[in-house]
Design a protein around this motif. Structure first.
Motif, PDB file in Angstrom:
ATOM      1  N   GLN A  16       1.453   7.264 -11.332  1.00 40.56           N
ATOM      2  CA  GLN A  16       2.369   8.381 -11.051  1.00 40.56           C
ATOM      3  C   GLN A  16       1.597   9.664 -10.767  1.00 40.56           C
ATOM      4  O   GLN A  16       1.886  10.364  -9.792  1.00 40.56           O
ATOM      5  CB  GLN A  16       3.336   8.554 -12.223  1.00 40.56           C
ATOM      6  CG  GLN A  16       4.282   7.381 -12.354  1.00 40.56           C
ATOM      7  CD  GLN A  16       4.956   7.279 -13.708  1.00 40.56           C
ATOM      8  OE1 GLN A  16       4.676   8.030 -14.623  1.00 40.56           O
ATOM      9  NE2 GLN A  16       5.858   6.312 -13.827  1.00 40.56           N
ATOM     10  N   ARG A  94      12.684   8.754  -9.525  1.00 43.41           N
ATOM     11  CA  ARG A  94      12.008   7.661  -8.791  1.00 43.41           C
ATOM     12  C   ARG A  94      10.542   7.564  -9.219  1.00 43.41           C
ATOM     13  O   ARG A  94      10.015   6.472  -9.409  1.00 43.41           O
ATOM     14  CB  ARG A  94      12.092   7.891  -7.274  1.00 43.41           C
ATOM     15  CG  ARG A  94      13.475   7.839  -6.678  1.00 43.41           C
ATOM     16  CD  ARG A  94      14.089   6.450  -6.678  1.00 43.41           C
ATOM     17  NE  ARG A  94      13.360   5.490  -5.905  1.00 43.41           N
ATOM     18  CZ  ARG A  94      13.659   5.103  -4.666  1.00 43.41           C
ATOM     19  NH1 ARG A  94      14.715   5.614  -4.060  1.00 43.41           N
ATOM     20  NH2 ARG A  94      12.931   4.219  -4.053  1.00 43.41           N
ATOM     21  N   LEU A  95       9.908   8.733  -9.354  1.00 41.49           N
ATOM     22  CA  LEU A  95       8.511   8.768  -9.776  1.00 41.49           C
ATOM     23  C   LEU A  95       8.348   8.157 -11.162  1.00 41.49           C
ATOM     24  O   LEU A  95       7.459   7.350 -11.400  1.00 41.49           O
ATOM     25  CB  LEU A  95       7.997  10.212  -9.774  1.00 41.49           C
ATOM     26  CG  LEU A  95       6.578  10.410 -10.290  1.00 41.49           C
ATOM     27  CD1 LEU A  95       5.575   9.795  -9.324  1.00 41.49           C
ATOM     28  CD2 LEU A  95       6.301  11.896 -10.487  1.00 41.49           C
ATOM     29  N   SER A  98       8.251   4.408 -11.184  1.00 37.96           N
ATOM     30  CA  SER A  98       7.299   3.725 -10.299  1.00 37.96           C
ATOM     31  C   SER A  98       6.273   2.960 -11.131  1.00 37.96           C
ATOM     32  O   SER A  98       5.794   3.425 -12.151  1.00 37.96           O
ATOM     33  CB  SER A  98       6.625   4.724  -9.355  1.00 37.96           C
ATOM     34  OG  SER A  98       5.909   5.698 -10.084  1.00 37.96           O
ATOM     35  N   GLU A 103       4.362   2.731  -5.050  1.00 36.31           N
ATOM     36  CA  GLU A 103       5.710   3.193  -5.421  1.00 36.31           C
ATOM     37  C   GLU A 103       5.710   4.672  -5.794  1.00 36.31           C
ATOM     38  O   GLU A 103       6.629   5.407  -5.439  1.00 36.31           O
ATOM     39  CB  GLU A 103       6.248   2.382  -6.604  1.00 36.31           C
ATOM     40  CG  GLU A 103       6.672   0.985  -6.254  1.00 36.31           C
ATOM     41  CD  GLU A 103       7.220   0.218  -7.460  1.00 36.31           C
ATOM     42  OE1 GLU A 103       7.468   0.841  -8.517  1.00 36.31           O
ATOM     43  OE2 GLU A 103       7.383  -1.007  -7.338  1.00 36.31           O
ATOM     44  N   ALA A 107       7.666   7.611  -3.952  1.00 37.40           N
ATOM     45  CA  ALA A 107       8.641   8.428  -4.687  1.00 37.40           C
ATOM     46  C   ALA A 107       8.477   9.907  -4.362  1.00 37.40           C
ATOM     47  O   ALA A 107       9.462  10.641  -4.229  1.00 37.40           O
ATOM     48  CB  ALA A 107       8.504   8.193  -6.186  1.00 37.40           C
TER      49      ALA A 107
END
Length: 159
Positions: A16, A94-95, A98, A103, A107
């Protein structure tokens, strides 16, 4: 950024952070975060895009209202956090879910909304600069030092 210990993340925190930094490095057009980066006329409304996230229009105006004409990197990171907790909750959520670098990098496109972005037909590979964003994110990810626990967790996620 405040501590990641808020309990909100259900994904890979290293990925992330890498997704965030990969996007911001792309926006800064540098392997460093450039708080003075300017892309003249780049906004959809013709405004200049400024800073580490290339904010424009009302987002740039709010950044300047909060931190002045020349906000530091630290102030701009605080503004990213402010947006994650106000207007950019969708991207933040969304982050936080992930599970890998790809991902997490994708995000952040919901936060950046670069040319080619369409939330209804979201396809990261169609976004301007996707390959560079992802390359920079992996560069950050691969440069991180991991503890033994981190490595065990990383192996479990990739298996």
């Amino acid at each position: 950024f405040p501590s990641h210990d808020s309990g909100k993340s259900s994904g890979d925190v290293h990925a992330q952070v890498s997704g965030i930094l990969g996007n911001l490095m792309h926006e800064s057009n540098s392997d460093q975060l450039n708080p003075r980066a300017v892309n003249r006329g780049d906004g959809r409304d013709g405004s200049d895009s400024i800073g580490i996230a290339q904010w424009n229009s009302s987002r740039a105006a709010l950044l300047k209202r909060m931190y002045g004409e020349n906000p530091t990197v630290e102030q701009q990171l605080a503004f990213v956090w402010h947006e994650f907790n106000t207007t950019e909750k969708f991207a933040f959520n969304r982050l936080m879910t992930s599970k890998n670098v790809s991902e997490a990098t994708a995000a952040l496109l919901h936060f950046e909304r670069p040319r080619g972005y369409d939330a209804r037909a979201f396809e990261p590979t169609r976004i301007r600069g996707w390959n560079d964003r992802l390359k920079r994110a992996y560069k950050v990810y691969n440069s991180m030092n991991y503890t033994a626990t981190d490595l065990r967790n990383r192996q479990q996620v990739t298996q």
